[in-house]
Design an enzyme around this catalytic site. Structure first.
Site, PDB file in Angstrom:
ATOM      1  CD  GLU A  82      -2.074  -2.118   1.806  1.00 62.39           C
ATOM      2  OE1 GLU A  82      -3.017  -2.906   1.743  1.00 62.39           O
ATOM      3  OE2 GLU A  82      -1.006  -2.383   2.411  1.00 62.39           O
ATOM      4  CB  THR A  83       1.416   4.006  -2.050  1.00 62.29           C
ATOM      5  OG1 THR A  83       2.493   3.124  -2.369  1.00 62.29           O
ATOM      6  CG2 THR A  83       1.905   5.439  -2.094  1.00 62.29           C
TER       7      THR A  83
END
Length: 287
Positions: A46-47
């Protein structure tokens, strides 16, 4: 456009043994396409992107992207982004009197967090789905995991924003031995397929109650190192059924040479999911 950037290691007290999340600060002027392109480029599970909240009830707003798309909620990005926001000088807003509590706005709504015992923790969002698998789904899940159907002691569809299939095996050893068929996993579980097995008493990970693995090929992540949202959903299922005590520690990431520790605590009718958070990279990013 140059923006402040942090990369935070989540769910491990040991350097580089947790799950990293990339955090972009002050991302209000970025487009959806820019956010997705950067998330694809980081190639992390995830970002996240910190933005101004749209309600006075929240301290900040968060958008969460995997390499394959946006999620309404995810656990380790929530903790890592809260850590980055606080480290950058974020302060609790509104008229909330407790400086140890903060509120995140995201696609799943408002998520409460707290700082306790040197860790950040989030209040598990309510399950929007908790349903047993059909016989056909049970058989297909066993085939995807490469195990006999009788090895699955229980299985449910669980959703708290992300949508998971969760299965319970007898032992941590069985969980660590899994070699799933990832295309079948992606077809069965939109966000991920998670497996849970009990740790043996007196074993090398006796500080933990269960071993967890989560496979997420449907969102571009073959295996997630440590998954807060899945652990939150599994805790709501297994503590309610009496399989796990109200408070425990889960191990995850062992198969990937990580040492994730997810601390689950039940207090005031809420399940809190927490862990250590450490910034490993600080700088700027051009987007």
């Amino acid at each position: 456009m140059a923006l402040s950037f942090s990369q935070v290691d989540v769910f491990s007290a040991e350097p580089l043994r947790g799950n990293p999340v990339a955090v972009v600060h002050g991302a209000d002027d970025l487009t959806d396409e820019q956010m997705q392109a950067f998330a694809r480029w980081t190639n992390l599970s995830e970002t996240t992107f910190l933005l101004r909240p749209t309600t006075a009830d929240a301290d900040y707003r968060l958008r969460i992207f995997t390499p394959g798309g946006e999620l309404p909620f995810a656990g380790h990005p929530t903790l890592g982004s809260a850590h980055a926001w606080l480290e950058a000088g974020g302060t609790v807003g509104g008229d909330r009197p407790d400086p140890a509590r903060l509120v995140q706005e995201c696609g799943a709504g408002l998520i409460e967090l707290r700082r306790s015992a040197g860790r950040l923790a989030f209040a598990a969002p309510p399950l929007t789905e908790s349903a047993p698998l059909t016989d056909a789904e049970h058989a297909a899940t066993a085939h995807a995991l490469g195990v006999d159907p009788s090895a699955i002691l229980a299985a449910r569809r669980l959703s708290n924003g992300p949508r998971f299939v969760a299965v319970r095996l007898a032992t941590a050893e069985e969980v660590l031995a899994l070699d799933p068929h990832l295309p079948e996993v992606a077809a069965l579980a939109p966000t991920g397929l998670g497996a849970i097995g009990a740790q043996p008493a007196g074993g090398p990970d006796a500080d933990t109650a269960i071993e967890v693995r989560v496979f997420c090929p449907g969102i571009g992540v073959p295996e997630d190192p440590i998954t807060g949202s899945f652990n939150a959903a599994a805790a709501q299922w297994l503590t309610a059924d009496g399989i796990l005590p109200p408070s425990y520690v889960a191990a995850q990431g062992t198969a990937l040479d990580r040492r994730g520790r997810v601390h689950v605590t039940t207090e005031d009718d809420a399940i809190w999911v927490g862990g250590e958070t450490t910034t490993t990279i600080r700088g700027t990013v051009e987007l």
